[in-house]
Design a protein around this motif. Structure first.
Motif, short mmCIF file in Angstrom:
data_model
loop_
_atom_site.label_atom_id
_atom_site.label_comp_id
_atom_site.label_asym_id
_atom_site.label_seq_id
_atom_site.Cartn_x
_atom_site.Cartn_y
_atom_site.Cartn_z
N GLU A 31 0.79 -1.09 0.06
CA GLU A 31 -0.11 0.01 0.27
C GLU A 31 0.90 1.24 -0.01
OE1 GLU A 31 -1.22 0.60 4.69
OE2 GLU A 31 -1.62 -1.41 3.80
N TYR A 32 0.34 2.38 -0.45
CA TYR A 32 0.95 3.60 -0.61
C TYR A 32 0.53 4.46 0.89
CZ TYR A 32 3.22 3.73 -5.05
OH TYR A 32 3.93 3.52 -6.21
N LEU A 33 1.48 5.36 1.57
CA LEU A 33 1.10 6.31 2.30
C LEU A 33 1.78 7.58 2.00
CD1 LEU A 33 0.16 6.67 5.17
CD2 LEU A 33 2.27 6.25 6.14
N LEU A 34 0.86 8.48 1.87
CA LEU A 34 1.22 9.70 1.22
C LEU A 34 1.11 10.97 2.43
CD1 LEU A 34 -0.94 9.86 -1.87
CD2 LEU A 34 1.48 8.83 -1.66
N ASP A 35 2.23 11.61 2.48
CA ASP A 35 2.39 12.56 3.56
C ASP A 35 1.65 13.78 3.23
OD1 ASP A 35 2.88 14.39 5.87
OD2 ASP A 35 5.42 13.99 5.50
N VAL A 36 0.69 14.09 3.91
CA VAL A 36 -0.22 15.28 3.65
C VAL A 36 0.48 16.79 3.93
CG1 VAL A 36 -2.32 14.04 3.84
CG2 VAL A 36 -1.48 15.83 5.76
N GLU A 37 1.50 16.58 4.32
CA GLU A 37 2.30 17.83 4.95
C GLU A 37 2.62 18.81 3.62
OE1 GLU A 37 5.65 19.57 7.82
OE2 GLU A 37 5.13 17.64 7.89
N GLU A 38 3.11 18.17 2.59
CA GLU A 38 3.65 18.79 1.28
C GLU A 38 3.10 17.77 0.21
OE1 GLU A 38 7.40 20.98 1.11
OE2 GLU A 38 7.48 20.39 3.27
N ILE A 39 1.83 17.89 -0.18
CA ILE A 39 1.23 17.22 -1.40
C ILE A 39 0.93 17.88 -2.50
CG2 ILE A 39 -0.93 16.95 -0.19
CD1 ILE A 39 -0.72 13.78 -1.16
N ARG A 40 1.27 17.52 -3.50
CA ARG A 40 0.67 18.19 -4.81
C ARG A 40 -0.67 17.21 -5.29
NH1 ARG A 40 5.21 19.90 -8.88
NH2 ARG A 40 3.38 21.30 -9.66
N ALA A 41 -1.66 17.97 -5.68
CA ALA A 41 -3.01 16.81 -6.03
C ALA A 41 -2.83 16.15 -6.95
CB ALA A 41 -4.03 18.03 -6.25
N PHE A 42 -1.77 16.29 -7.99
CA PHE A 42 -1.74 15.38 -8.92
C PHE A 42 -1.00 13.89 -8.41
CE2 PHE A 42 2.21 17.66 -9.71
CZ PHE A 42 3.02 16.75 -9.87
N ASN A 43 -0.27 14.15 -7.64
CA ASN A 43 0.51 12.82 -6.84
C ASN A 43 -0.60 12.16 -6.47
OD1 ASN A 43 3.39 12.98 -7.61
ND2 ASN A 43 3.40 14.79 -6.27
N ILE A 44 -1.82 12.32 -5.88
CA ILE A 44 -2.83 11.74 -5.36
C ILE A 44 -3.18 10.83 -6.33
CG2 ILE A 44 -4.90 11.62 -4.12
CD1 ILE A 44 -4.25 14.42 -2.78
N ASP A 45 -3.69 11.29 -7.58
CA ASP A 45 -4.40 10.81 -8.68
C ASP A 45 -3.12 9.65 -9.19
OD1 ASP A 45 -6.57 12.05 -8.49
OD2 ASP A 45 -5.82 13.85 -9.88
N ALA A 46 -1.94 10.06 -9.16
CA ALA A 46 -0.93 9.18 -9.85
C ALA A 46 -0.86 7.98 -9.11
CB ALA A 46 0.43 10.05 -9.86
N ALA A 47 -0.88 8.26 -7.45
CA ALA A 47 -0.71 6.84 -6.75
C ALA A 47 -1.69 6.11 -6.77
CB ALA A 47 -0.50 7.43 -5.31
N ALA A 48 -3.06 6.63 -6.79
CA ALA A 48 -4.39 5.85 -7.01
C ALA A 48 -4.41 5.00 -8.34
CB ALA A 48 -5.46 6.80 -6.90
N ALA A 49 -3.59 5.43 -9.28
CA ALA A 49 -3.46 4.82 -10.62
C ALA A 49 -2.61 3.61 -10.63
CB ALA A 49 -3.25 5.83 -11.72
N MET A 50 -1.58 3.41 -9.68
CA MET A 50 -0.74 2.44 -9.53
C MET A 50 -1.41 1.16 -9.16
SD MET A 50 1.94 3.99 -10.39
CE MET A 50 1.13 5.23 -11.45
N GLY A 51 -2.51 0.98 -8.67
CA GLY A 51 -3.32 0.01 -8.54
C GLY A 51 -3.15 -0.70 -6.87
N TYR A 52 -2.82 0.25 -6.14
CA TYR A 52 -2.55 -0.18 -4.91
C TYR A 52 -3.41 0.79 -3.66
CZ TYR A 52 1.48 -2.76 -6.73
OH TYR A 52 2.09 -3.44 -7.37
N ARG A 53 -3.74 0.16 -2.58
CA ARG A 53 -4.35 0.97 -1.79
C ARG A 53 -3.54 2.44 -1.30
NH1 ARG A 53 -6.70 -0.86 4.17
NH2 ARG A 53 -7.44 1.20 4.99
N VAL A 54 -4.23 3.50 -1.34
CA VAL A 54 -3.65 4.99 -0.94
C VAL A 54 -4.06 5.26 0.32
CG1 VAL A 54 -3.08 7.09 -1.57
CG2 VAL A 54 -3.16 5.44 -3.36
N ASN A 55 -3.10 5.32 1.42
CA ASN A 55 -3.60 6.03 2.75
C ASN A 55 -2.85 7.31 2.84
OD1 ASN A 55 -5.22 3.76 3.48
ND2 ASN A 55 -3.30 2.58 4.21
#
Length: 365
Positions: A36-60
């Motif tokens: 699974e992915y874990l994305l740090d919200v402290e400095e996140i760019r929105a398109f990286n959320i979409d990119a992580a979701a497209a990888m096919g793994y759960r995103v937290n």
């Protein structure tokens, strides 16, 4: 076995793409692994959320932490991990003290300044460091004191199941007579000024080339067409431009394989194109690793390299024309580029390290 990937999400897509390649290799070698992915919200760019979701793994998401709630937040997000793979998010390494049962693999970015030396106290705390760059991007001497931890893998690329050009083109429905140029604006991760200049130059170059031959421009990783609005970009977009959203890795690499030329900016896409045998026109992005790779490819005649200071439609058109129409130039640059990104123990070495570390940790738990 549970593996958590923590890519940097403050910049471009490269960190997500690199960890996704590692994830696919792990899954191939150990199919039962939960990733699974874990994305740090402290400095996140929105398109990286979409990119992580497209990888096919759960995103937290790792929420903002305050010193009074840090420990329970970290345990909730990382407590179930057997292995943590962190890519250029070294500020999170001290959380190992809260989840000491998990093994930790760190993947550093090629240094921009002196951050690798300054971060050696952090890197001392990890179990292993993957150096995921080709020999052209030399191993930084500031990591020499940590050499016992280093896996010199070379670029992370999982390409075994990617179709060759003809099959890729057929699967994507491209006409046999079309010349396909591939370019990913990638959220303009090198800044709007850079991104708008390159995008306008690419569209202008294709417009010039279409007077001579049937050329289609495919823009990938575009989830919001409004992001393409900039000087030099026609509205509405002409029919010879295809816009594709962020794709799963295999789909994206299929587009790369199908292309007659890949127009790249960053190191990951350039290395993937080189490994797939797709001719490259590179406009190196404004970070040191892109500059080093672009300089090397230019010196070994592995790509057409145009620096941003001179990137305009006419110059791109002239270089693209040569790659499209001159088989000798195309074959030479492809062979040289492939050689330039070769070397290292390969992505499987990193995947096996993760699998073995995870097995040891899960047994202890």
């Amino acid at each position: 076995m549970n593996v958590i990937l923590i890519p940097s999400v403050r910049g471009g897509l490269g960190h997500i793409g690199r960890t996704a390649a590692l994830a696919r290799a792990i899954t191939r070698l150990a199919p039962q692994t939960h990733i699974e992915y874990l994305l740090d919200v402290e400095e996140i760019r929105a398109f990286n959320i979409d990119a992580a979701a497209a990888m096919g793994y759960r995103v937290n998401f790792l929420p903002l932490r305050h010193r009074n709630e840090r420990d329970p937040v970290v345990r909730a997000c990382l407590g179930h991990a057997d292995v943590i793979v962190e890519d250029t998010s070294r500020s999170l390494i001290p959380y190992r003290a809260i989840v000491p049962h998990a093994a930790w693999l760190s993947i550093p970015m090629y240094p921009l300044w002196d951050e690798l030396f300054m971060d050696w106290p952090l890197l001392q705390q990890v179990d292993a460091i993957a150096w995921a760059y080709p020999p052209a991007l030399e191993f930084p001497p500031e990591l020499a004191s940590l050499s016992a931890k280093v896996l010199r893998t070379g670029p992370f690329m999982e390409l075994a199941d990617i179709p060759k050009q003809r099959a890729a083109r057929n699967s994507l429905g491209f006409a046999p007579t079309e010349k396909i140029l591939l370019y990913s604006p990638r959220g303009m991760s090198f800044g709007r000024d850079f991104g708008e200049q390159v995008l306008a130059a690419v569209i202008g170059a294709v417009n010039i080339l279409r007077k001579e031959q049937n050329v289609r421009l495919v823009l990938t990783s575009v989830n919001d067409r409004n992001n393409l609005r900039s000087p030099g970009v026609p509205e509405p977009l002409p029919k010879w431009i295809s816009v594709v959203p962020t794709l799963a890795p295999r789909q994206m690499l299929t587009y790369m394989s199908a292309a007659d030329v890949a127009i790249t900016e960053g190191s990951n896409a350039t290395q993937e194109a080189a490994a797939l045998g797709t001719p490259i026109l590179m406009v190196p992005g404004t970070i040191y690793e892109a500059w080093v790779l672009g300089t090397h490819l230019q010196s070994v005649n592995g790509a057409k390299v145009i620096w941003i200071e001179s990137a305009d439609a006419s110059k791109l058109a002239a270089n693209l024309r040569e790659l499209l129409n001159d088989k000798g130039v195309r074959d030479t640059t492809v062979a040289n580029a492939k050689q330039a990104v070769s070397g290292g123990s390969g992505i499987d070495a990193a995947a096996r390290w993760v699998i073995n570390a995870g097995k040891r940790r899960s047994v202890k738990r």
